[in-house]
Design a protein around this motif. Structure first.
Motif, PDB file in Angstrom:
ATOM      1  N   LEU A   1       0.818  -1.206   0.000  1.00 36.55           N
ATOM      2  CA  LEU A   1       0.000   0.000   0.000  1.00 36.55           C
ATOM      3  C   LEU A   1       0.856   1.262   0.000  1.00 36.55           C
ATOM      4  CD1 LEU A   1      -2.874  -0.960   2.457  1.00 36.55           C
ATOM      5  CD2 LEU A   1      -3.124  -0.354   0.058  1.00 36.55           C
TER       6      LEU A   1
ATOM      7  N   ALA B   1       2.036   1.819  -3.557  1.00 42.10           N
ATOM      8  CA  ALA B   1       1.035   1.654  -4.611  1.00 42.10           C
ATOM      9  C   ALA B   1       0.766   2.963  -5.336  1.00 42.10           C
ATOM     10  CB  ALA B   1      -0.263   1.110  -4.022  1.00 42.10           C
TER      11      ALA B   1
ATOM     12  N   LEU C   1      -5.802   7.314  -4.330  1.00 42.27           N
ATOM     13  CA  LEU C   1      -4.901   7.400  -3.187  1.00 42.27           C
ATOM     14  C   LEU C   1      -5.654   7.744  -1.900  1.00 42.27           C
ATOM     15  CD1 LEU C   1      -1.730   9.092  -4.679  1.00 42.27           C
ATOM     16  CD2 LEU C   1      -2.272   6.684  -4.388  1.00 42.27           C
TER      17      LEU C   1
ATOM     18  N   ARG D   1      -6.356   4.513  -0.480  1.00 45.91           N
ATOM     19  CA  ARG D   1      -5.134   3.976   0.140  1.00 45.91           C
ATOM     20  C   ARG D   1      -4.884   4.624   1.491  1.00 45.91           C
ATOM     21  NH1 ARG D   1       0.669   5.690  -2.076  1.00 45.91           N
ATOM     22  NH2 ARG D   1       0.021   7.523  -0.890  1.00 45.91           N
TER      23      ARG D   1
ATOM     24  N   LEU E   1      -4.543   2.544   5.028  1.00 46.85           N
ATOM     25  CA  LEU E   1      -3.266   2.439   5.730  1.00 46.85           C
ATOM     26  C   LEU E   1      -3.404   2.543   7.247  1.00 46.85           C
ATOM     27  CD1 LEU E   1      -0.670   4.258   3.450  1.00 46.85           C
ATOM     28  CD2 LEU E   1      -0.530   1.935   4.347  1.00 46.85           C
TER      29      LEU E   1
ATOM     30  N   LEU F   1      -6.718   0.765  -7.924  1.00 48.55           N
ATOM     31  CA  LEU F   1      -5.460   0.619  -7.197  1.00 48.55           C
ATOM     32  C   LEU F   1      -5.115  -0.874  -7.179  1.00 48.55           C
ATOM     33  CD1 LEU F   1      -3.646   2.729  -5.774  1.00 48.55           C
ATOM     34  CD2 LEU F   1      -4.589   1.940  -3.614  1.00 48.55           C
TER      35      LEU F   1
ATOM     36  N   LEU G   1      -2.405  -2.626  -6.788  1.00 39.96           N
ATOM     37  CA  LEU G   1      -1.434  -3.084  -5.791  1.00 39.96           C
ATOM     38  C   LEU G   1      -0.423  -4.091  -6.352  1.00 39.96           C
ATOM     39  CD1 LEU G   1      -3.744  -3.571  -2.660  1.00 39.96           C
ATOM     40  CD2 LEU G   1      -2.497  -1.543  -3.369  1.00 39.96           C
TER      41      LEU G   1
END
Length: 859
Positions: A60, A63, A285, A288, A292, A377, A379
């Motif tokens: 992550l 990414a 993002l 993401r 996280l 995303l 990954l």
């Protein structure tokens, strides 16, 4: 001289003690491989789990969204997609937090000319997109409308026909051509934000599979700009460099072009390399950044659970050797030597387990990554990350195992031969009591808070209570024996008598057996019930708020404006309101710390609300929810902000535009329909696609009239992909529910960590069974039959399982109740089927752990 002798004597003593502990560790490890096998298994599983989470977090962190439709560019110029907020926490320096905006921030069209004039730039192309639905001989398909000039940014090349020369022509990419059955020269119908229109297919283009996942339809630049509806701005600017100009030089040149720009204009960013994908997926993002911290928190929980499991298994392994350790004390071994010996044993076991667990971390981490990956995303995994994650997982667990072992073995290695091996230490008991009290206090604090603060307090309460149960295990076991011992004796006959007496005589062993069950039940219940409670409460509030009988929905891109007008003009429709979905951004302080929160919102038309949506207003009037500067606020959020009708609220809309909105009403059903309710016109100019997702319809008789539904279908027949159905709570719910199997974080949290906790149940009970071989042999010698002993073990396992389920449920219920009361205003809820499956899994794990070693031994 004497000092030198003392130093040599001290060094010799330390060397002797080291040799003695090494000898004890080596001999004990060779003689007790079967006892250390569960410790090896638990440590290896912990290393695999920690390494897998390290791999996912690493993926992550690096990414980036796929470059997709900007693969043919050397750089892409976009507006800054982030906002910042700075505040001064209590007693600390000012802090700044950053968050991504959910809607695209657009650039002034003058940026195109400025980029084209920068040194090193061969060409700068404006790129706007509009969602379209294309219909041909083979049916309809969603697509992305772009200008033919922007085709060079992917790049596309013509495989048939020619570029569009008039506003009535279009070039289709290969995927869209196949989906609609259209070829060059055919006619195709495109629907955008108005009535469908027929175009001539002037050509077919091939993008080499780099379209970014969406088929494309290319129109003339003039036609595309008109359809986009924002002629003064552009989504992004693709830049092609002159030959020999490096990406770094191009970036520097473009950044200098904006050195003296107007400070009031949106900030400009230049993206090169892998960053170019951010231009096509501006909100990727943000997902993401939301994942996280959640995964980091879960990783911390994983590490805590791993240490707790390792400590429990090691403490039980040492406790089962209490007679041997006491004998060594009697012949002169010191507690320090014994702790050193145990630490060395565990160190050797942990190193071997870390190697095995590190190898298992890679496939487990790749599986977890596959659950979290999306088209926006994907990954990808760098080649260097799996070995690094494996080493991290193994090293963290191996380094932590020895100090944990020394602490876990402290009481067992200090006991004298006459000491009672089952008595918990005073320090352990006091620490457990303190953690229990602090956990209850944190749960109480959560009920008085809201939002993230309540969630943090509830999570802290759950962690404190789980650790308290591990420390107070022997005392909990005594209580379980007092409550459950009598029924076991009455119902089990001789086997019940043996089971009850054994449990009463070995509280510490029973506590060690209960702890992993409590851990598994508490963790899984918290993970499942937290989401289920919010989902249930939100669903109920949304259902209560819904007054419409019918709903009109369209394609994923939304309903064309003409379709909304057609609904309102249909006979039999008493009232109708379009529902535009977006997100607003609120910068505020929580517990003194700066925060930026994103809240999904609904944009509605006030004149149609009376018969379609009832948020349960407690003050103010929703009839005033008009214009571009008004807002209705949920009562809980209004209390946090300290506002009421007539006050103003500072927000940022989805594209970052700051607004001051006047509060016109407060309402109660915010969990179902959102914290803020805005007029549609306030949101329409600040979303990527200003189209209603649905239209809520109330018929003249107030029921889902079949006649009115048929009239609506006739009125909407010209529009592709529009359907009419019965309205449900999901049509107004702010966050429609996601199937449990599709919720990746729930899958990771429940199946991976819950599975590890169940594995700990099997390992710990296997260790206990292995340590009871002498006891079982003695009972056989005294005349107990094999069937009696088997029934005894089954009854003990049942007592342990029931006690673990009850205590684990209570441990989960305390923080869950606090969270549910503060967040949903209700009691916590867990579907009975899910709890039944959890109880079944725990029972099977407990049975396998207790009876498995005996079956293997007989085999």
């Amino acid at each position: 001289m004497r000092s030198g002798k003392r130093e040599k004597t001290g060094a010799g003593a330390r060397a002797g003690m080291r040799r003695a502990s090494e000898f004890l560790a080596r001999r004990s490890l060779a003689a007790r491989r079967r006892s250390w096998a569960p410790v090896f298994a638990a440590t290896a599983a912990a290393a695999a789990l920690v390494g897998a989470f390290a791999l996912v977090v690493g993926v992550l962190l690096v990414a980036e969204p796929p470059v997709g439709r900007y693969a043919g560019t050397d750089a892409v110029v976009v507006a800054e997609q982030r906002v910042t907020y700075t505040a001064k926490p209590w007693g600390s320096e000012p802090r700044t937090v950053t968050a991504y905006l959910p809607e695209r921030v657009r650039l002034e069209r003058s940026v195109v000319a400025r980029a084209a004039a920068a040194p090193g730039v061969a060409r700068a192309v404006a790129d706007d997109t509009v969602p379209v639905t294309a219909a041909g001989a083979r049916g309809a398909a969603p697509a992305l409308g772009r200008s033919w000039a922007a085709a060079a940014l992917t790049p596309y090349r013509l495989t048939a026909g020619r570029p569009p020369r008039s506003d009535a022509e279009v070039v289709l990419d290969g995927a869209l051509s196949a989906a609609t059955g259209s070829r060059a020269g055919d006619r195709v119908t495109l629907q955008t934000d108005g009535a469908p229109r027929t175009y001539t297919v002037s050509g077919i283009a091939d993008g080499g599979g780099r379209s970014g996942g969406s088929p494309a339809a290319f129109l003339t630049g003039r036609r595309l700009t008109a359809l986009a509806g924002h002629p003064g701005t552009v989504d992004a600017v693709g830049v092609l460099a002159r030959p020999g100009v490096s990406p770094d030089a191009l970036r520097a040149s473009l950044e200098r072009a904006w050195a003296g720009r107007d400070s009031g204009a949106p900030a400009v960013r230049v993206l090169t390399g892998a960053e170019r994908g951010r231009a096509g997926q501006p909100d990727a993002l943000a997902a993401r950044d939301e994942l996280l911290p959640l995964l980091a928190s879960v990783t911390g929980t994983v590490f805590m659970v791993a240490l707790l499991v390792i400590a429990t298994t090691i403490a039980q392994a040492v406790h089962q050797r209490s007679g041997e350790l006491a004998l060594l004390r009697a012949v002169g071994a010191t507690p320090r030597q014994l702790r050193s010996a145990v630490g060395r044993e565990v160190g050797r076991v942990a190193v071997a387990a870390a190697v095995a667990g590190g190898a298992g971390a890679v496939p487990l981490g790749l599986w977890m990554r596959s659950l979290l990956a999306t088209d926006a995303l994907p990954l990808p995994v760098p080649w260097w990350l799996p070995p690094v994650a494996a080493v991290v997982g193994g090293a963290v667990v191996a380094l932590a195992a020895r100090p944990v072992a020394v602490l876990a073995a402290r009481s067992g290695t200090s006991a004298r031969p006459a000491a009672a091996p089952d008595a918990p230490g005073k320090v352990r008991t006091a620490a457990g009591a303190v953690l229990a009290v602090s956990g209850l206090g944190a749960a109480g604090a959560a009920t008085a808070q809201g939002g993230q603060a309540a969630a943090v307090a509830a999570s802290g309460a759950a962690t404190s209570l789980v650790v308290a149960v591990a420390l107070l295990g022997p005392w909990i076991a005594r209580g379980a024996v007092r409550v459950g011992g009598a029924p076991v004796r009455w119902l089990g006959g001789v086997s019940g008598f043996l089971a009850a007496r054994s449990a009463a005589a070995h509280h510490r062993r029973l506590g060690a057996a209960i702890t992993p069950i409590v851990l598994a039940v508490a963790f899984v219940c918290v993970q499942l019930a937290a989401g289920a409670t919010l989902e249930r409460a939100a669903g109920r509030q949304a259902a209560a708020a819904l007054r419409a009988g019918l709903v009109v929905t369209g394609p994923a891109a939304g309903l064309p404006d003409g379709a909304v007008r057609a609904v309102r003009e249909t006979p039999g429709v008493a009232s109708a309101t379009g529902v535009l979905r977006s997100t607003v951004v609120l910068a505020h302080q929580e517990l003194g710390d700066p925060r930026i929160d994103r809240f999904p919102v609904l944009g509605v038309a006030a004149d149609g609300l009376a018969g379609t949506l009832d948020p349960r207003v407690v003050s103010g009037d929703l009839a005033d929810l008009t214009g571009r500067d008004t807002v209705a606020v949920g009562t809980d959020r209004a209390g946090d902000l300290g506002v009421g009708p007539g006050d103003t609220v500072r927000l940022r809309l989805g594209d970052g535009a700051p607004v001051r909105l006047r509060v016109v009403a407060l309402y109660e059903r915010a969990l179902g329909i959102g914290e803020f309710l805005l007029p549609r016109e306030a949101l329409a100019g600040h979303v990527d696609i200003p189209r209603d997702r649905s239209v809520l319809v109330r018929t003249a008789d107030g029921t889902p009239s079949a006649a009115t539904a048929a009239a609506l279908r006739r009125a909407l027949a010209p529009y592709t992909g529009v359907t009419v159905g019965t309205a449900t709570a999901d049509d107004v719910r702010i966050a429609p529910p996601v199937p449990a199997g599709d919720d990746a974080v729930t899958v990771v949290g429940v199946w991976v960590i819950g599975g590890f906790a169940l594995f700990a149940v099997v390992s710990t009970l296997s260790l206990i069974t292995v340590g009871r071989r002498a006891e079982l042999r003695l009972l056989r010698t005294a005349g107990a039959g094999r069937g009696q002993l088997l029934r005894t073990l089954v009854l003990e396992t049942g007592l342990v399982t029931v006690a673990g389920l009850v205590v684990g449920t209570l441990v989960a219920a305390v923080p869950l109740t606090a969270f549910a009361v503060s967040a949903a205003g209700s009691a916590p809820y867990l579907p009975p089927v899910e709890y039944g499956l959890l109880a079944l899994a725990v029972t099977v794990a407990a049975g396998a752990g207790t009876l498995g070693p005996l079956v293997r031994r007989r085999g």
